[in-house]
Scaffold this active site. Structure first.
Site, PDB file in Angstrom:
ATOM      1  N   CYS A   4       0.322  -1.434  -0.093  1.00 56.48           N
ATOM      2  CA  CYS A   4       0.302   0.107   0.112  1.00 56.48           C
ATOM      3  C   CYS A   4       0.516   1.154  -0.049  1.00 56.48           C
ATOM      4  O   CYS A   4       0.849   2.492   0.312  1.00 56.48           O
ATOM      5  CB  CYS A   4      -0.821  -0.220   1.033  1.00 56.48           C
ATOM      6  SG  CYS A   4      -1.960  -1.282   1.119  1.00 56.48           S
ATOM      7  N   HIS A  61      -2.402   8.011   6.422  1.00 58.17           N
ATOM      8  CA  HIS A  61      -3.412   6.322   5.925  1.00 58.17           C
ATOM      9  C   HIS A  61      -4.175   5.917   6.265  1.00 58.17           C
ATOM     10  O   HIS A  61      -5.381   5.609   5.644  1.00 58.17           O
ATOM     11  CB  HIS A  61      -2.060   5.462   5.896  1.00 58.17           C
ATOM     12  CG  HIS A  61      -1.945   4.263   5.685  1.00 58.17           C
ATOM     13  ND1 HIS A  61      -2.120   3.863   3.807  1.00 58.17           N
ATOM     14  CD2 HIS A  61      -2.033   3.220   5.835  1.00 58.17           C
ATOM     15  CE1 HIS A  61      -2.128   3.059   3.558  1.00 58.17           C
ATOM     16  NE2 HIS A  61      -2.034   2.092   4.563  1.00 58.17           N
ATOM     17  N   HIS A  81     -10.094   2.249   0.312  1.00 56.92           N
ATOM     18  CA  HIS A  81      -8.630   2.014   0.283  1.00 56.92           C
ATOM     19  C   HIS A  81      -8.320   1.562  -1.475  1.00 56.92           C
ATOM     20  O   HIS A  81      -8.408   0.142  -1.315  1.00 56.92           O
ATOM     21  CB  HIS A  81      -8.346   0.837   1.625  1.00 56.92           C
ATOM     22  CG  HIS A  81      -6.863   1.194   1.567  1.00 56.92           C
ATOM     23  ND1 HIS A  81      -5.645   1.212   0.643  1.00 56.92           N
ATOM     24  CD2 HIS A  81      -6.371   0.146   2.659  1.00 56.92           C
ATOM     25  CE1 HIS A  81      -4.285   0.940   1.016  1.00 56.92           C
ATOM     26  NE2 HIS A  81      -5.515   0.176   2.076  1.00 56.92           N
TER      27      HIS A  81
END
Length: 403
Positions: free
Chosen positions: A156, A296, A331
């Site tokens: 990620c 994040h 996400h």
């Protein structure tokens, strides 16, 4: 000699829109929207109506791209089209691409019996849909880019890492221009199964669009999204000589590894903090000079607690505005950093800060998490954070362009 690096064009494909104008308007007057995936209790933020050919025209190599790679190619094509680079300048441009695994196994392999893959229905070059560098190869073929290149697979953190590597190559004189970004999609049976079994997903029988909130005390996992974004990074004087429009300046990058767990972040946040402090040091900035943080913020139990504690350690004298773009986008896995940068630049252009609209019970009330409409006046310097599976940490500092 250390050179200055600026952003001179952008291409983005996201669930919020495919232009800065669309994204800014959605953030100003819209609301998060998530769609039922068909899997029990699982919702997502898809890019609806996406057609690769709208970006590439007739492009034979498109058949070899998985959906995530298609988003990368589409957004890269849009960024190059907007860049104004000549054919010669494109040839000398570098390419840095964040890429993730293709989990869409069931779609590719029509039949698997006792571990044996049937050749029925397989294309001759099916493997290209699983190679991490296929998107970069297609982008080169489509755009005429032939410079230094790197495909980043740091989970990620991948596309933020790609942006950081491109920035350093230009800053240190190896390149004058670099196209950097990434694309990804995990909204498929394989992706949902993988993250579901890892207990990372938000499950709800009701539409989560009014309840999903990173940094909320009742958070229960992330909602998957998809999309892609690419940017042209350019040495400042090179950009000025060719009369390019400048959108932002990249000031610093930092990265690190936790070495703690294959899926969970180190709860101490020690090494994530190292990445943040390295980025600030490289930018010659003190923490109190950061106006806003694009967190994040996955809405998982472990990430949000670690990241909230990190903020309190780093920002001791002045709290920046904390932004949680995944509240809108979901996400995006390896594409999240690039798309989140595109969203933030679009938001600043429209004078707004993206809110975390469903946050009602803050994990840490001392943090300045933006929960309602707020002007972007006075917001100039932003810190971007992404933390990936396996403890892959990246941070990037970007400043709104001020001639």
């Amino acid at each position: 000699m250390r050179r200055r690096v600026v952003v001179t064009s952008m291409g983005v494909v996201s669930s919020l829109g495919a232009t800065s104008e669309e994204i800014g308007k959605r953030l100003s007057v819209g609301a998060p929207r998530f769609v039922f995936t068909g899997e029990e209790g699982l919702w997502a933020a898809p890019v609806e109506g996406f057609d690769l050919k709208a970006y590439t025209g007739r492009f034979k190599a498109g058949r070899y791209l998985n959906r995530g790679a298609q988003f990368a190619v589409a957004s890269a094509a849009a960024a190059i089209e907007a860049s104004g680079l000549s054919e010669k300048q494109r040839a000398d441009t570098g390419l840095f691409c964040g890429s993730g695994p293709n989990f869409d196994v069931g779609e590719e392999f029509a039949r698997i019996d006792h571990g044996e893959i049937s050749e029925e229905g397989l294309s001759a070059l099916w493997m290209l849909r699983f190679l991490p560098n296929t998107a970069a190869s297609a982008i080169s073929r489509l755009t005429g880019i032939h410079g230094e290149n790197h495909t980043c697979g740091s989970a990620c953190a991948a596309s933020l890492t790609a942006l950081g590597e491109a920035y350093r190559k230009i800053r240190d004189g190896y390149l004058d221009t670099a196209l950097a970004g990434g694309g990804d999609s995990r909204i498929n049976r394989g992706g949902l199964l993988a993250y579901g079994m890892a207990r990372a997903l938000h499950r709800s029988e009701m539409d989560p669009s009014t309840e999903y909130a990173p940094f909320d005390a009742s958070r229960k996992g992330f909602l998957p999204g998809e999309g892609g974004a690419f940017f042209l990074f350019e040495e400042l004087e090179h950009a000025r000589r060719r009369g390019a429009e400048i959108h932002a300046e990249v000031l610093g990058f930092g990265s690190s590894l936790d070495g703690y767990n294959m899926t969970a972040p180190d709860p101490s946040g020690t090494w994530a903090e190292k990445a943040v402090r390295l980025a600030l040091d490289e930018a010659f900035l003190l923490p109190e000079e950061v106006d806003a943080v694009s967190a994040h913020g996955t809405a998982t139990d472990l990430n949000d607690r670690m990241e909230a504690d990190l903020f309190k350690r780093v920002f001791t004298s002045r709290q920046p505005a904390i932004l949680a773009p995944k509240a809108w986008l979901g996400h995006l896995a390896s594409a999240c950093g690039a798309v989140e940068l595109a969203v933030m630049l679009s938001a600043l252009k429209h004078g707004v800060l993206p809110s975390n609209p469903n946050l009602t019970d803050p994990l840490d009330p001392s943090l300045d998490v933006v929960t309602g409409p707020r002007s972007a006046d006075g917001v100039s310097t932003l810190l971007f954070e992404n933390f990936g599976f396996g403890g892959q940490n990246s941070a990037l500092v970007v400043r709104r362009w001020q001639p």
